[in-house]
Each structure stands twice: as C-alpha cells, then as structure tokens.
Scaffold this active site. Structure first.
Site, PDB file in Angstrom:
ATOM      1  CD  GLU A 435      -2.441   1.275   2.798  1.00 58.91           C
ATOM      2  OE1 GLU A 435      -2.351   0.282   3.558  1.00 58.91           O
ATOM      3  OE2 GLU A 435      -3.130   2.270   3.066  1.00 58.91           O
ATOM      4  CG  ASP A 508      -0.316   1.955   6.216  1.00 60.10           C
ATOM      5  OD1 ASP A 508       0.819   1.466   6.037  1.00 60.10           O
ATOM      6  OD2 ASP A 508      -0.677   3.071   5.789  1.00 60.10           O
ATOM      7  CG  ASP A 510      -4.614   2.477   8.481  1.00 57.74           C
ATOM      8  OD1 ASP A 510      -4.821   1.625   7.576  1.00 57.74           O
ATOM      9  OD2 ASP A 510      -4.061   3.561   8.262  1.00 57.74           O
ATOM     10  CG  ASP A 512      -7.754   4.336   4.564  1.00 58.85           C
ATOM     11  OD1 ASP A 512      -8.994   4.177   4.524  1.00 58.85           O
ATOM     12  OD2 ASP A 512      -7.174   5.427   4.365  1.00 58.85           O
TER      13      ASP A 512
END
Ligand code: 1YM
Length: 645
Positions: A435, A508, A510, A512
């Site tokens: 990402e 990541d 998180d 997203d």
C-alpha cells in the site's frame, strides 16, 4: 415392520487395521486441522446419504453435542448386525476394518469423489469414542468403541423397536486434531448443499451448544440452489432447469451405463459468472469435463439461435465468456463408479470424457427448446452478449491508447514501479503488494531482491465486486497484477503459470489498510480463485509498536499487539521510547525487512476460503457498508491461519 435382508454379511472384505489411519491421518482425511475435523462428519453423513439414495430414509439429523461430539441419525435400513463369517459381528467389522463397505461397488452411485467414502472405520480410528446404534429387523443393537477403535464392546441388544435406521455418535480425538471445536456454519453449508442436490431429502442440523437448529429440504433441488445463489440480485428470468440421461456404451463388453445430468441456470443483470458443479453429490471445485460440456453446449446453442433468428450476422460468432456474463449455474451429474475419473492434486476435477458428451448432448437439445419457447428472453440474452463483446473490445482499445498516450507524454506506468525479483523461480518467489509509494520504496530497498518482487499500489484498489469486467481490466493496478502474476485470469487462469509461490498483501494496520486487503481479496476471489484455493494469498503482519530500550546499549524491539507492548514496557527496567507505527511508511527499509519481510522472523497470515458457493453468495457482504456483517462473514467463511515459518 419393514423387511430387511438384502445385505450379505459375507460380502465384506477385510483389508487392513486402523493403526495406519492413526499414523497417517492425512492420507485418509486430508489434514488434521479444522478441515479434517469436519471431514469426519462428511464421512458418516455420506453413509446416511448413500442409504437415502438407495431409497431408504428421507431424513438425516446431524447434532453437534455440547462436548463437540457429533451424532448423525438416519431412518434407513439400519447397519447390519448379524454374525460375520469371521466370527465377529458385522457392526464391529464395518467400523474397525478399512474398506469394509459391502455395499460399495453396488448399483447405486456412491457419494464418492476423491477423499470421500473411505469409510466409517476411519472416523472410528480418529475418535476417542464412538457409539453405533442400529434399528433393524425390529431390534435395537448397539456397539461402543474407544481409543481409536482399540477397545471394542460386545454388540448388545437393547430391546425392540418399530423404527429402522442408524445412529452414530463420535468424539474426535484431541490427540489427533489441532482443533476439536466444530463450526456450525461449516456443517450447515455442507448439509444444505446435500439437501439442494437430493430433492426431498430433509437435512436437519442441531447445535446443543447454542440450542440452534435448522432444517433444509428442497422439492426443486438445484433450481432452488440457483435461486439461493442469486438471492438479492436482479434476475432476468425464472430459474431454468434441464435434466436428462445419456448412455455410455462400452464397446468391448457391450454393456451400457447411464450418466444422469441435471443443470439449473439463471441470468442476472450483472457481469460475473458463477458455476458450481458436482459429481455424485460431491463438489468438483476445479470443474472438469462436465463443466466443459456445459460451456460448449451453451456457446453452440446461443450461436445457433442467434444465427437462425438473424440476431447476428453470419460472419459473427458470440464468444462463450460474453454469453456467460451474469450467468449463475449449478451442474450435477451422476456417474457410475466404472466411469469415474478424477484429476488434479486435490481430486476436485472430473476427468471422465463421457461426462462432457453427456452434458453437452442433454443441454444442446433442451436449452435449444428453451430459447425457442422464450424468444423475448433469448433476444435479450443475445443482445447482452453482443454488448459484452463490444465493451470488451472497447476496453482493450482504451487500454492500448492509454499506454500510448502515457508513453508520448513521458509518464511512467505503474508497471514501471514494479520491482521484479532478480531470479526467476516460481517455486520460491514472492510478490509483495504494498500500500502506497513510500512503503513501496522501503520494501524495495529492504527486500531480498533475489526472490522478492514488489508492486506498490497507489490509492484504493478498484472494487471488483461492483465494477464490470472490462472496467476492472482497464484499471492499471488490476491489469498490472494480472500481467505480473502471469497466469491470466477468469476461466483462463492457469495456476501452473503463476510466477509466485506466495502473494503477500502488505498494508498499514489501520482501517484503510483493512479495506485494501478486502478489495484485493475480492479481486483474487473473482479473477484468480485458484490462487485462494491453493493457499497462495497471504497477509503480512507489520508490528504496531516500536520500543526503543535506552539501557547501556540501545536496543529496539517490536510489538504486534497491545498486550505484547504492555508486557515489554512493564518488564523493561530502563528508559523506553514508545512509537506507534501509523503506517508502513514510517519504517525504514531495515526495520521493514526485519519485522515484516524476512522469512526467518516475519509472521504471515494465510488466507483460504472454506466454502466457495457460500463465499460467492456472500462476497457482496464483504463490500457492503456494515463492518460487523463483514467481520462475521470473514470469521465464518475465510480462514486466516498464522503461518510459522
Ligand atoms: C449415521 C450413519 O451408516 N447408515 C447406513 C449404513 C449402511 C446401511 C444402512 C445398509 C446398507 C446395506 C444394507 C447395503 C451400511 N454401511 C456400510 C458400510 N448411517 C449409516 N444405513 N443394509 C444396511 O448396502 O446393502 C455397510 S452397511 F460398510 F459402508 F459402512
């Protein structure tokens, strides 16, 4: 009271003991994980299903007991309980000797594909205890086994009865299995599938742990299966159902054996194609000759119809993929044992050549009539296929143009950012899908370039559940992934050509990142399903915290969970600096290598989808707006297994 006597106690052949099953369980049930654990249930249930197919008993009840033992009950003839010529009771023989299937090889189609049908004795061998009760000839007989069948009780007569049937209870041995907790959804999906495949068979699942209970019975069989798969979608017509028989004649002996064919299908207003196929009620996850026959017939019938009715010009041919856009189908064939051939590593692919001819010939006639009788629908479907072909051609053109435009402007393609591995070894190479560009940069510098390739993905990945096939293929990220993986996509996907042993999604930690994971999994599920089935898709697990211990010598440690972080902080005597990683980009190349990419120290999560038909039906749940539904779905249908490397 029903008369029962067509089972001969002599017809059982005694082949082998149970020790080998204990020593090499994988050879008999595939694995000793959750999948193997559930396999035991299928073994016993398959015996009940065989009995129902032979015409005895219409209801099967599966109970998950409080202690995670399983009880299966049927209302068939009851397992034979007479004396066997060896001097032992037949009940004992059936459950202690491998391949003691007197009935197998008989006239009925046994529910046997690949691993199935190896017998009730295998289940006994892998159970800490097992009880079999037979209701037969007016009497109730029971036998107990424990310790993998090493201890055997006498067959006891418990009294008289008016019913017939068999009840088996077994408890999987915790010494054999890595988990002994049964999954309600897994069993439910499977027994519902059996109910779909065998019209009017009632299948009930009870869970004593939660007091849940559900029953499944379908009068219209696989037609209702198709309707189930298209629930919530926009159908263009009612489910169409075709059935027929095809006789295969053995030239040498002159004997003929029939192949029974059933097909149910429905077109929906969408692009994706779903086919679920079965041979003798066992799912053929990798398709095979019956699916090939289905596709051949479909393409031929639609082209014939379109030409005859002047819907397309003589020199135009509709392509199979264009016709099948939006098609959901279930194919079920029953093939006698002599003709059964399977292919592939997992034996999930039908090899029987005659099955192609059988499906093709049954469907060619009947689907031809169906189109003639439903002219409006036929025209709609031909036009839909034509539009599909046009947009595919347009997409190809646009893609080429975009590439040329970029070249002219001197812009870099995403494929320019791709960093290939320096050695070409399909057996060990890994592809990291990363990402963001900055994390991509760290990964490129931190990796072992010999076998690790990096493809940075920018922004959100396209949602392939919502996009049409051609806009998906126009998408740069998607087309680059297809190109890099090198094994084509959709029905042309060829696992053998895949350039990577592992494809690792690194995002990541998180929301997203989680969303990107789901979008990529959806893509692989839709376009490269065999990759998921073969267990080649992984999620990387970057640490959440970096802890710098400022003792005499500075030392850096990482933590993957809050608990781990707290433990490290409380155990450390010196000053510490805690950093919460907000993204992969905050890690320098060395840190990324050490924590997330080095096979010696990293942790990966392997992704596998347990039930594809169910997954197919529910993939949109993943993409929906309700995160709790999404999590539920993931927990029930996708296995994430932590890999120790
Ligand atoms: C809960 C599990 O096993 N039912 C069952 C099994 C058998 C019969 C009936 C049966 C078959 C025949 C004659 C025959 C048998 N299985 C085996 C073996 N339910 C369950 N119901 N009489 C009864 O085929 O002729 C042998 S008999 F070996 F395959 F396990």
């Amino acid at each position: 009271m029903p008369e029962v006597s067509n089972y001969t106690d002599e017809s059982i052949t005694v082949l082998e003991g149970l020790e080998h099953v204990r020593k090499r369980p994988g050879m008999y049930i595939g694995s000793t994980d959750e999948r193997g654990l559930h396999h035991l249930v299928w073994e016993i249930v398959d015996n009940s299903i065989d009995e129902a197919l032979a015409g005895y008993g219409k209801e099967i009840v599966v109970t998950i007991n409080e202690d995670n033992s399983i009880t299966v009950e049927d209302s068939g003839r009851g397992v034979p309980c007479g004396m066997h010529p060896t001097g032992k009771n037949t009940m004992e023989i059936i459950y202690t000797k491998l391949n003691a299937g007197g009935k197998f090889g008989g006239s009925t189609y046994k529910t046997s594909g690949g691993l199935h049908g190896v017998g009730a004795s295998v289940v006994n061998a892998l159970s800490s205890h097992m009880t079999v009760t037979s209701f037969r000839d007016g009497k109730i007989h029971e036998i107990h086994f424990s310790d993998g069948g090493k201890n055997v009780s006498k067959v006891e007569c418990l009294g008289e009865t008016r019913r017939t049937g068999t009840t088996v209870t077994f408890k999987p041995d915790p010494e054999v299995f890595t988990t002994t907790v049964y999954n309600y959804e897994t069993i439910k999906t499977r027994i519902r599938e059996s109910a779909f495949l065998i019209k009017n068979l009632k299948m009930t699942l009870k869970d004593k742990r939660s007091n849940k209970s559900e029953s499944f019975m379908y009068e219209s069989g696989i037609s209702e299966y198709v309707a189930f798969l298209t629930t919530g979608k926009k159908p263009l017509h009612n489910v169409a159902y075709f059935e027929g028989e095809y006789n295969v004649v053995d030239e040498q002996t002159g004997t003929s054996s029939p192949i029974e064919v059933e097909v149910a299908l429905q077109f929906i207003d969408s692009y994706s194609e779903t086919t679920v196929s079965f041979v003798n009620n066992v799912k053929t996850g990798d398709g095979g000759t019956h699916e090939t026959g289905f596709r051949t017939a479909l393409t031929k019938v639609f082209n014939d119809y379109a030409h005859k009715n002047r819907l397309i010009r003589d020199n135009v041919q509709l392509e199979g993929t264009d016709i099948r856009a939006g098609l959901t189908s279930v194919i079920s064939v029953r093939v006698g044992e002599k003709l059964l051939e399977f292919e592939g590593q997992t034996k999930g692919k039908l090899g029987t050549p005659a099955a192609k001819t059988a499906v093709e010939s049954v469907l060619s006639d009947k689907l031809g009539f169906f189109l003639m009788e439903n002219k409006d629908l036929a025209e709609t479907l031909v036009k839909k296929a034509l539009r599909e072909a046009e947009s595919r051609a347009a997409a190809r053109k646009a893609r080429e143009q975009a590439r040329l435009d970029k070249k002219e402007k001197g812009e870099r393609n995403i494929s320019d950012k791709f960093a290939p591995a320096s050695e070409k070894n399909k057996e060990i190479n890994e592809l990291y899908l990363v990402e963001g560009d900055s994390a991509g940069g760290s990964a490129k510098n931190g990796r072992d370039r010999k076998f690790q390739a990096i493809l940075p993905l920018r922004g959100k990945v396209l949602n392939t559940e919502k996009a049409s096939a051609d806009s998906a293929l126009k998408n740069e990220e998607i087309s680059t992934m297809i190109y890099t993986i090198g094994a084509d996509y959709g029905i042309n996907f060829d696992l053998k050509k895949c350039n990577y042993k592992k494809i690792i999604i690194m995002t990541d930690a998180d929301d997203d990142g989680a969303h990107i994971q789901v979008l990529l999994l959806t893509f692989f599920f839709r376009y490269m399903r065999p990759l998921v089935e073969d267990g080649r898709i992984y999620l990387a697990l970057p640490p959440l915290f970096k802890i710098t211990k400022r003792g005499k010598k500075e030392e850096i440690v990482y933590a993957w969970t809050n608990e781990e972080k707290d433990r490290i902080l409380s155990e450390c005597k010196c000053e510490t600096i805690l950093q919460r990683y907000k993204g992969l980009g905050e890690m320098n190349p060395d840190q990324l290598w050490e924590t997330t990419m080095n096979p010696e120290t990293r942790s990966l999560v392997r992704v596998s989808i347990d039930d594809l038909a169910e997954a197919e039906n529910q993939v949109e749940v993943l993409m929906g707006n309700d995160p709790t539904r999404r999590r539920d779905w993931l927990e029930n249908h996708v296995s994430f297994t932590l890999e120790e490397e």
